[in-house]
Scaffold this motif. Structure first.
Motif: not given
Length: 373
Positions: A203-215, A284-289, A292-301
């Motif tokens: 996403a190009t829109r700023p804000g942590p919600l739009f950086a949150f992993p969509v799946p 995950v919310w703390r990371r995107v806020t 920071e990038e949310v890695g595969a392991a965090e998304r998997a958890r």
């Protein structure tokens, strides 16, 4: 007043509508209107365009509370709210135009089952998508498509006016009957380019919600609603156990050791699932806020937590349904509806066994595709 308090104030009316929702396989129009008025369907839409842009924990609590009131209502609200994340992929002017309707409700299916053909100014879209919850009451519907942009087709998502889409009455099912998750079909509908986007691109829109992993964002509500259903089953079993008596001994069900054990185990399953899921959401919310990038392991958890919460909720309801005995068989018993609804939730592809396999592979550092996370 915080939206969660407003939702809680609505729940007595939601519970009173349960029989009608089951019978009609749909939410009453007045209830949909009231949910829209509370801003439930705008929770994930961008604030700059008139949305709520709420944090995931707030959304979790709203979905859980509505699932506690009625499984179908919780699911319907979750789909309408979470799909609003699509507006974060649009220009402000387009998102504002869609949200200008006070009846705004966007739903649809992300799976690329449609076909988009490039046309001047946009695309011609055709396709049929199953499991489109809230499709009859939606004002806009998302359809996942494949579009030829080179030698290989690429996924594209389009936003269609609900009035241009045919809804096929296919949702005659055992559980979550009121979600109206029918098939939807588009036949050669023109979609302007400004209402097309891809979830595969950042996403190009700023804000942590739009950086949150969509799946993860689209999946966590399944766990929230399932936990709400399980909470409702716990409350109903507690009520039943205090009054149901053994005709031979006069002893109440609550005095039976097996009933006590079932309730204790159900409470543990619901509590553990809730703690795991809200903990991963918060992480995950703390990371995107923090940017920071949310890695595969965090998304998997996170995805693992969603599946665990959903399946744990189903196990909790199973224990209480069994412990209630013959009382849970009657259509007048809320327990049978909770049993049907929570098991319908476990059938969603977002919480299937292949998700567990994928999450496990990532946590074992195996080379697997992670786009679904």
């Amino acid at each position: 007043m915080p939206i969660l308090d407003e939702v809680r104030a609505l729940t007595p009316d939601v519970r009173a509508s349960a029989e009608q929702i089951e019978r009609d396989r749909s939410l009453p129009g007045d209830l949909v209107h009231r949910l829209a008025g509370l801003g439930v369907f705008r929770l994930a839409a961008p604030r700059a365009a008139g949305g709520g842009e709420a944090d995931p924990i707030t959304m979790f609590e709203v979905f859980e509370e509505l699932g506690h009131a009625d499984g179908s209502v919780g699911w319907f609200a979750m789909i309408g709210a979470a799909t609003g994340i699509a507006l974060g992929r649009l220009a402000d002017s387009t998102a504002t135009e869609l949200l200008a309707d006070p009846r705004f409700l966007i739903a649809g299916v992300a799976a690329p089952l449609g076909r988009a053909v490039a046309a001047p100014g946009g695309y011609r879209v055709s396709g049929r998508w199953p499991f489109a919850s809230a499709s009859r009451q939606a004002t806009w519907l998302v359809g996942g498509c494949l579009v030829m942009t080179g030698e290989q087709p690429e996924p594209l998502h389009v936003i269609l006016p609900a009035a241009d889409v045919t809804v096929h009455d296919t949702w005659d099912v055992v559980g979550l009957r009121g979600t109206g998750s029918h098939d939807i079909e588009a036949v050669d509908i023109f979609v302007p380019a400004e209402r097309a986007f891809s979830l595969q691109r950042p996403a190009t829109r700023p804000g942590p919600l739009f950086a949150f992993p969509v799946p993860g964002l689209l999946a966590f509500g399944i766990g929230a609603v399932s936990l709400g259903i399980a909470r409702a089953a716990v409350a109903e079993f507690t009520r039943l156990a205090a009054g149901k008596r053994n005709p031979a001994t006069g002893e109440v069900l609550a005095a039976k050791p097996a009933a006590r054990t079932a309730l204790a185990e159900a409470e543990s399953l619901v509590g553990a699932g809730r703690a795991f899921l809200t903990g991963e959401l918060a992480s995950v919310w703390r990371r995107v806020t923090a940017g920071e990038e949310v890695g595969a392991a965090e998304r998997a958890r996170l995805r693992l937590a969603v599946a665990y919460a959903t399946r744990g909720a189903a196990r909790a309801v199973d224990l209480l349904y069994d412990a209630a005995g013959g009382s849970s068989l009657f259509l007048s018993s809320p327990l049978q509806r909770h049993f049907r609804d929570v098991h319908a939730a476990t059938q969603h592809a977002m919480v299937g066994s292949d998700v567990l396999e994928l999450a496990g592979a990532v946590l074992l550092d195996q080379p697997v595709p992670t786009a679904r996370l």
